[in-house]
Design a protein around this motif. Structure first.
Motif, PDB file in Angstrom:
ATOM      1  N   ALA A 183      33.637  49.323  41.794  1.00  0.00           N
ATOM      2  CA  ALA A 183      33.850  50.740  41.992  1.00  0.00           C
ATOM      3  C   ALA A 183      35.314  51.146  42.826  1.00  0.00           C
ATOM      4  N   VAL A 184      35.370  50.137  43.532  1.00  0.00           N
ATOM      5  CA  VAL A 184      36.947  50.123  44.145  1.00  0.00           C
ATOM      6  C   VAL A 184      37.784  50.021  43.165  1.00  0.00           C
ATOM      7  N   LEU A 185      37.689  49.223  42.153  1.00  0.00           N
ATOM      8  CA  LEU A 185      38.881  48.625  41.227  1.00  0.00           C
ATOM      9  C   LEU A 185      38.857  50.063  40.490  1.00  0.00           C
ATOM     10  N   VAL A 186      37.585  50.762  39.915  1.00  0.00           N
ATOM     11  CA  VAL A 186      37.663  51.883  39.039  1.00  0.00           C
ATOM     12  C   VAL A 186      38.606  53.168  39.687  1.00  0.00           C
ATOM     13  N   ARG A 187      38.384  53.280  41.032  1.00  0.00           N
ATOM     14  CA  ARG A 187      38.829  54.273  41.892  1.00  0.00           C
ATOM     15  C   ARG A 187      40.463  53.871  42.142  1.00  0.00           C
ATOM     16  N   HIS A 188      40.650  52.829  42.219  1.00  0.00           N
ATOM     17  CA  HIS A 188      42.086  52.245  42.212  1.00  0.00           C
ATOM     18  C   HIS A 188      42.852  52.669  41.059  1.00  0.00           C
ATOM     19  N   THR A 189      42.011  52.527  39.755  1.00  0.00           N
ATOM     20  CA  THR A 189      42.799  52.834  38.540  1.00  0.00           C
ATOM     21  C   THR A 189      43.126  54.405  38.610  1.00  0.00           C
ATOM     22  N   GLU A 190      42.422  55.130  39.143  1.00  0.00           N
ATOM     23  CA  GLU A 190      42.639  56.798  39.154  1.00  0.00           C
ATOM     24  C   GLU A 190      43.682  56.928  39.959  1.00  0.00           C
ATOM     25  N   GLY A 218      31.536  32.989  53.533  1.00  0.00           N
ATOM     26  CA  GLY A 218      32.452  33.663  54.396  1.00  0.00           C
ATOM     27  C   GLY A 218      33.950  33.529  53.717  1.00  0.00           C
ATOM     28  N   ALA A 219      34.091  32.241  53.381  1.00  0.00           N
ATOM     29  CA  ALA A 219      35.363  31.667  52.761  1.00  0.00           C
ATOM     30  C   ALA A 219      35.462  32.367  51.434  1.00  0.00           C
ATOM     31  N   TYR A 220      34.443  32.337  50.602  1.00  0.00           N
ATOM     32  CA  TYR A 220      34.754  32.901  49.169  1.00  0.00           C
ATOM     33  C   TYR A 220      35.114  34.447  49.508  1.00  0.00           C
ATOM     34  N   TRP A 221      34.284  35.058  50.316  1.00  0.00           N
ATOM     35  CA  TRP A 221      34.589  36.566  50.239  1.00  0.00           C
ATOM     36  C   TRP A 221      35.832  36.971  50.936  1.00  0.00           C
ATOM     37  N   GLN A 222      36.173  36.245  52.123  1.00  0.00           N
ATOM     38  CA  GLN A 222      37.345  36.642  52.748  1.00  0.00           C
ATOM     39  C   GLN A 222      38.490  36.462  51.749  1.00  0.00           C
ATOM     40  N   THR A 223      38.485  35.510  50.958  1.00  0.00           N
ATOM     41  CA  THR A 223      39.639  35.256  49.891  1.00  0.00           C
ATOM     42  C   THR A 223      39.647  36.271  48.884  1.00  0.00           C
ATOM     43  N   LEU A 224      38.462  36.741  48.409  1.00  0.00           N
ATOM     44  CA  LEU A 224      38.254  37.847  47.048  1.00  0.00           C
ATOM     45  C   LEU A 224      38.790  39.147  47.864  1.00  0.00           C
ATOM     46  N   ASN A 225      38.116  39.458  49.215  1.00  0.00           N
ATOM     47  CA  ASN A 225      38.356  40.781  49.721  1.00  0.00           C
ATOM     48  C   ASN A 225      39.900  40.980  49.925  1.00  0.00           C
ATOM     49  N   ARG A 226      40.543  39.933  50.447  1.00  0.00           N
ATOM     50  CA  ARG A 226      41.880  39.870  50.918  1.00  0.00           C
ATOM     51  C   ARG A 226      42.797  40.072  49.776  1.00  0.00           C
ATOM     52  N   THR A 227      42.453  39.600  48.774  1.00  0.00           N
ATOM     53  CA  THR A 227      43.184  39.498  47.483  1.00  0.00           C
ATOM     54  C   THR A 227      43.127  40.922  47.004  1.00  0.00           C
ATOM     55  N   LEU A 228      41.942  41.750  46.951  1.00  0.00           N
ATOM     56  CA  LEU A 228      42.022  42.970  46.438  1.00  0.00           C
ATOM     57  C   LEU A 228      42.482  43.959  47.452  1.00  0.00           C
ATOM     58  N   LEU A 229      42.383  43.725  48.769  1.00  0.00           N
ATOM     59  CA  LEU A 229      42.864  44.790  49.840  1.00  0.00           C
ATOM     60  C   LEU A 229      44.343  44.637  50.116  1.00  0.00           C
ATOM     61  N   GLY A 230      44.858  43.457  49.897  1.00  0.00           N
ATOM     62  CA  GLY A 230      46.305  43.087  50.155  1.00  0.00           C
ATOM     63  C   GLY A 230      47.277  43.613  49.021  1.00  0.00           C
ATOM     64  N   SER A 231      46.596  44.196  47.965  1.00  0.00           N
ATOM     65  CA  SER A 231      47.677  44.365  46.840  1.00  0.00           C
ATOM     66  C   SER A 231      48.089  45.993  47.011  1.00  0.00           C
ATOM     67  N   ASP A 233      48.086  49.639  49.879  1.00  0.00           N
ATOM     68  CA  ASP A 233      47.755  49.985  51.415  1.00  0.00           C
ATOM     69  C   ASP A 233      46.730  51.312  50.922  1.00  0.00           C
ATOM     70  N   ARG A 234      46.820  51.862  49.860  1.00  0.00           N
ATOM     71  CA  ARG A 234      45.910  52.944  49.556  1.00  0.00           C
ATOM     72  C   ARG A 234      44.458  52.462  49.392  1.00  0.00           C
ATOM     73  N   LEU A 235      44.252  51.138  49.060  1.00  0.00           N
ATOM     74  CA  LEU A 235      42.888  50.510  48.796  1.00  0.00           C
ATOM     75  C   LEU A 235      41.887  50.353  49.972  1.00  0.00           C
ATOM     76  N   GLU A 241      35.218  53.696  52.159  1.00  0.00           N
ATOM     77  CA  GLU A 241      34.349  54.736  51.686  1.00  0.00           C
ATOM     78  C   GLU A 241      33.309  54.109  50.854  1.00  0.00           C
ATOM     79  N   GLU A 242      33.580  53.060  50.051  1.00  0.00           N
ATOM     80  CA  GLU A 242      32.647  52.423  49.106  1.00  0.00           C
ATOM     81  C   GLU A 242      31.927  51.664  49.872  1.00  0.00           C
ATOM     82  N   LYS A 243      32.088  51.181  51.219  1.00  0.00           N
ATOM     83  CA  LYS A 243      31.467  50.312  52.214  1.00  0.00           C
ATOM     84  C   LYS A 243      30.063  51.174  52.656  1.00  0.00           C
ATOM     85  N   ILE A 244      30.654  52.414  52.834  1.00  0.00           N
ATOM     86  CA  ILE A 244      29.402  53.403  53.291  1.00  0.00           C
ATOM     87  C   ILE A 244      28.441  53.814  52.228  1.00  0.00           C
ATOM     88  N   SER A 245      29.094  54.023  50.944  1.00  0.00           N
ATOM     89  CA  SER A 245      28.284  54.341  49.794  1.00  0.00           C
ATOM     90  C   SER A 245      27.251  52.935  49.739  1.00  0.00           C
TER      91      SER A 245
END
Length: 305
Positions: A183-190, A218-231, A233-235, A241-245
């Motif tokens: 869902a985050v990736l789809v919204r990032h596309t927009e 923890g190690a797996y998700w920290q790596t994946l989430n940081r890769t996503l969020l670090g790309s 600033d708008r993410l 918002e998607e965590k609330i959803s």
């Protein structure tokens, strides 16, 4: 927690789809094709909000669908269609594969890379899950020459401490992902465009591939989430918002499941003795087991030679 207007609308639409899937024609191939076409038509008509609603709620198999039933199998094809639409929205050429055995469910390609994917859904009442339920090893075998694979799961059903699935994911270049991440990736596309979204997913695949194989969640998700969020600033805002959803989706899933189980308890309590006996016999599959026992006969192997 009171549902937002958006979540309430998503719940209403989910109920329509749960009912729609339960109205089977008796021809699985026709039903699966119909589900995929109707989903695509709805998303084309209602846009991004429709796709996001499906992504947020599709990870829960309705409690009203019997185990291994036609409804459950068709629901699995529905989840395949949902992630297919997500990948298509991101800019991939995506295809839902028709074959069921020994193959991934979705195949995606773009100019730079390709991958196969599988959507997972679980009943909320199912507690005993094991590594085979997530198909990480199977997806590695189903790459058919593609460099990557992805299994998409509901976030609340994934192991939170340790699991072999994370070790297998890093060792086999299979990205264990959630519907929330999609869902985050789809919204990032927009907001950032298809090229950015396709590149970001590629970076997520490469981050999993570069991990030191470990069972540590923890190690797996920290790596994946940081890769996503670090790309970009708008993410960060989209992620919040998607965590609330995701929290709302858990509430919706719980309320839907508990309502069904309460109604089922009341129905059983109202059964007559004869109806209760018939129900128990049906649940134990006595007649079919008797037929199987009676069908056993000498197969003649001891007469050979």
């Amino acid at each position: 927690m009171k549902l937002t207007a958006t979540a309430a609308q998503e719940l209403k639409n989910r109920r329509c789809w749960v009912e729609k899937i339960s109205r089977l024609s008796g021809n699985f191939g026709v039903d699966a094709e119909r589900v995929q076409q109707e989903l695509a038509a709805e998303i084309q008509k209602d846009g991004l909000s429709s796709l996001l609603g499906h992504l947020r709620l599709c990870g829960m198999i309705p409690e009203g669908y019997a185990h291994d039933s036609s409804e459950e199998k068709l629901y699995s094809k529905y989840t395949d269609a949902v992630i297919h639409e997500a990948y298509a929205a991101m800019g991939f050429t995506s295809l839902v594969l028709k074959e069921r055995a020994d193959a991934a469910d979705v195949e995606c390609v773009c100019d730079g890379y390709s991958f196969v994917a599988d959507a997972k859904a679980f009943r909320l009442s199912r507690t005993a899950k094991n590594q085979k339920d997530f198909k990480v090893q199977a997806l590695d075998n189903w790459k058919r020459g593609k460099p990557f694979a992805m299994v998409v799961c509901p976030v609340y059903q994934l192991p939170a401490r340790t699991s072999q699935i994370y070790q297998q994911a890093a060792a086999r270049s299979v990205c264990v992902c959630t519907y929330t991440h999609l869902a985050v990736l789809v919204r990032h596309t927009e907001s950032a465009g298809k090229i950015a979204a396709v590149s970001l997913l590629h970076n997520m695949f490469k981050a999993v591939e570069a991990m030191n194989p470990s069972q540590n969640a923890g190690a797996y998700w920290q790596t994946l989430n940081r890769t996503l969020l670090g790309s970009d600033d708008r993410l960060a805002a989209i992620w919040r918002e998607e965590k609330i959803s995701a929290l709302e989706s858990i509430q919706i899933a719980q309320e839907e499941a508990l309502a069904f189980l309460a109604a089922e308890r009341e129905r059983i309590m109202r059964l007559s003795r004869e109806e209760a006996v018939r129900e128990v016999l049906k649940s134990r599959n006595i007649e079919n087991r008797e037929r199987a026992v009676k069908a056993v006969a000498d197969n003649g192997l001891l007469e050979l030679g």
